[in-house]
Design a protein around this motif. Structure first.
Motif, PDB file in Angstrom:
ATOM      1  N   ILE A   1       0.842  -1.205   0.000  1.00 34.57           N
ATOM      2  CA  ILE A   1       0.000   0.000   0.000  1.00 34.57           C
ATOM      3  C   ILE A   1       0.874   1.251   0.000  1.00 34.57           C
ATOM      4  CG2 ILE A   1      -1.605   1.364   1.401  1.00 34.57           C
ATOM      5  CD1 ILE A   1      -2.867  -1.323   2.265  1.00 34.57           C
ATOM      6  N   ALA A   2       1.903   1.268   0.849  1.00 36.26           N
ATOM      7  CA  ALA A   2       2.795   2.429   0.907  1.00 36.26           C
ATOM      8  C   ALA A   2       3.543   2.627  -0.407  1.00 36.26           C
ATOM      9  CB  ALA A   2       3.778   2.266   2.065  1.00 36.26           C
ATOM     10  N   LEU A   3       3.945   1.545  -1.024  1.00 40.90           N
ATOM     11  CA  LEU A   3       4.633   1.634  -2.309  1.00 40.90           C
ATOM     12  C   LEU A   3       3.717   2.227  -3.376  1.00 40.90           C
ATOM     13  CD1 LEU A   3       7.382   0.880  -3.520  1.00 40.90           C
ATOM     14  CD2 LEU A   3       6.367  -1.287  -4.206  1.00 40.90           C
ATOM     15  N   VAL A   4       2.474   1.781  -3.426  1.00 39.31           N
ATOM     16  CA  VAL A   4       1.510   2.315  -4.391  1.00 39.31           C
ATOM     17  C   VAL A   4       1.238   3.789  -4.106  1.00 39.31           C
ATOM     18  CG1 VAL A   4      -0.906   2.172  -5.136  1.00 39.31           C
ATOM     19  CG2 VAL A   4       0.458   0.091  -4.908  1.00 39.31           C
ATOM     20  N   VAL A   5       1.066   4.143  -2.838  1.00 37.01           N
ATOM     21  CA  VAL A   5       0.840   5.550  -2.478  1.00 37.01           C
ATOM     22  C   VAL A   5       2.033   6.408  -2.894  1.00 37.01           C
ATOM     23  CG1 VAL A   5       0.631   7.134  -0.512  1.00 37.01           C
ATOM     24  CG2 VAL A   5      -0.801   5.100  -0.633  1.00 37.01           C
ATOM     25  N   GLY A   6       3.253   5.918  -2.664  1.00 33.42           N
ATOM     26  CA  GLY A   6       4.445   6.667  -3.046  1.00 33.42           C
ATOM     27  C   GLY A   6       4.557   6.866  -4.546  1.00 33.42           C
ATOM     28  N   VAL A   7       4.284   5.826  -5.302  1.00 33.77           N
ATOM     29  CA  VAL A   7       4.340   5.933  -6.766  1.00 33.77           C
ATOM     30  C   VAL A   7       3.263   6.886  -7.267  1.00 33.77           C
ATOM     31  CG1 VAL A   7       3.968   4.644  -8.911  1.00 33.77           C
ATOM     32  CG2 VAL A   7       5.458   3.714  -7.138  1.00 33.77           C
ATOM     33  N   LEU A   8       2.052   6.774  -6.726  1.00 35.79           N
ATOM     34  CA  LEU A   8       0.987   7.692  -7.137  1.00 35.79           C
ATOM     35  C   LEU A   8       1.309   9.136  -6.768  1.00 35.79           C
ATOM     36  CD1 LEU A   8      -2.246   5.667  -6.291  1.00 35.79           C
ATOM     37  CD2 LEU A   8      -1.344   6.249  -8.547  1.00 35.79           C
ATOM     38  N   PHE A   9       1.904   9.332  -5.599  1.00 39.10           N
ATOM     39  CA  PHE A   9       2.295  10.681  -5.205  1.00 39.10           C
ATOM     40  C   PHE A   9       3.291  11.269  -6.196  1.00 39.10           C
ATOM     41  CE2 PHE A   9       5.201  13.572  -3.028  1.00 39.10           C
ATOM     42  CZ  PHE A   9       4.311  14.510  -2.557  1.00 39.10           C
ATOM     43  N   LEU A  10       4.312  10.492  -6.527  1.00 43.95           N
ATOM     44  CA  LEU A  10       5.307  10.994  -7.474  1.00 43.95           C
ATOM     45  C   LEU A  10       4.716  11.188  -8.864  1.00 43.95           C
ATOM     46  CD1 LEU A  10       8.486   9.011  -6.426  1.00 43.95           C
ATOM     47  CD2 LEU A  10       7.953  11.406  -6.004  1.00 43.95           C
ATOM     48  N   ALA A  11       3.794  10.330  -9.256  1.00 46.05           N
ATOM     49  CA  ALA A  11       3.198  10.448 -10.582  1.00 46.05           C
ATOM     50  C   ALA A  11       2.252  11.637 -10.672  1.00 46.05           C
ATOM     51  CB  ALA A  11       2.454   9.166 -10.937  1.00 46.05           C
TER      52      ALA A  11
END
Length: 120
Positions: free
Chosen positions: A94-104
């Motif tokens: 979940i944290a990895l997906v949130v981080g990628v979405l934040f950067l995207a």
């Protein structure tokens, strides 16, 4: 303290999520407040892993309490069910997906080009 395994499992899940989504950003925020000196970077490089280790130790204690709650009369050699590995793996993804979405969506701070839909 906890009488229901589901409540304790929810607490372990929430604490695992805080471990990935709360602790590192808190240290990054602290670094931004301290300035860009070598000492502040050293503090974060030492403090972040130490905080994660203490947090993980607390999660381990909660997991052992969960095992005692689920199997109160188990022998010490018997395998005790663990919810911690599931919670840590799930919350890390979940944290990895949130981080990628934040950067995207927001882009990396300090860059002139963002990957998201917002114009520069």
């Amino acid at each position: 303290m906890f009488r229901r395994p589901t409540v304790l499992a929810a607490v372990i899940f929430a604490a695992s999520l805080i471990m990935w989504l709360g602790v590192p950003p808190a240290w990054i925020w602290l670094l931004s407040r301290l300035g860009g000196s070598i000492g502040s970077y050293a503090l974060v490089l030492l403090g972040l892993p130490a905080t994660l280790a203490v947090w993980a130790a607390g999660l381990g204690r909660l997991d052992r309490a969960y095992g005692r709650l689920v199997m109160p009369d188990s022998h010490p050699a018997d395998p005790v069910p663990s919810v911690l590995s599931f919670c840590l793996t799930t919350t890390f993804v979940i944290a990895l997906v949130v981080g990628v979405l934040f950067l995207a969506l927001v882009g990396m701070p300090g860059t002139t080009h963002s990957l998201g839909p917002f114009p520069d």
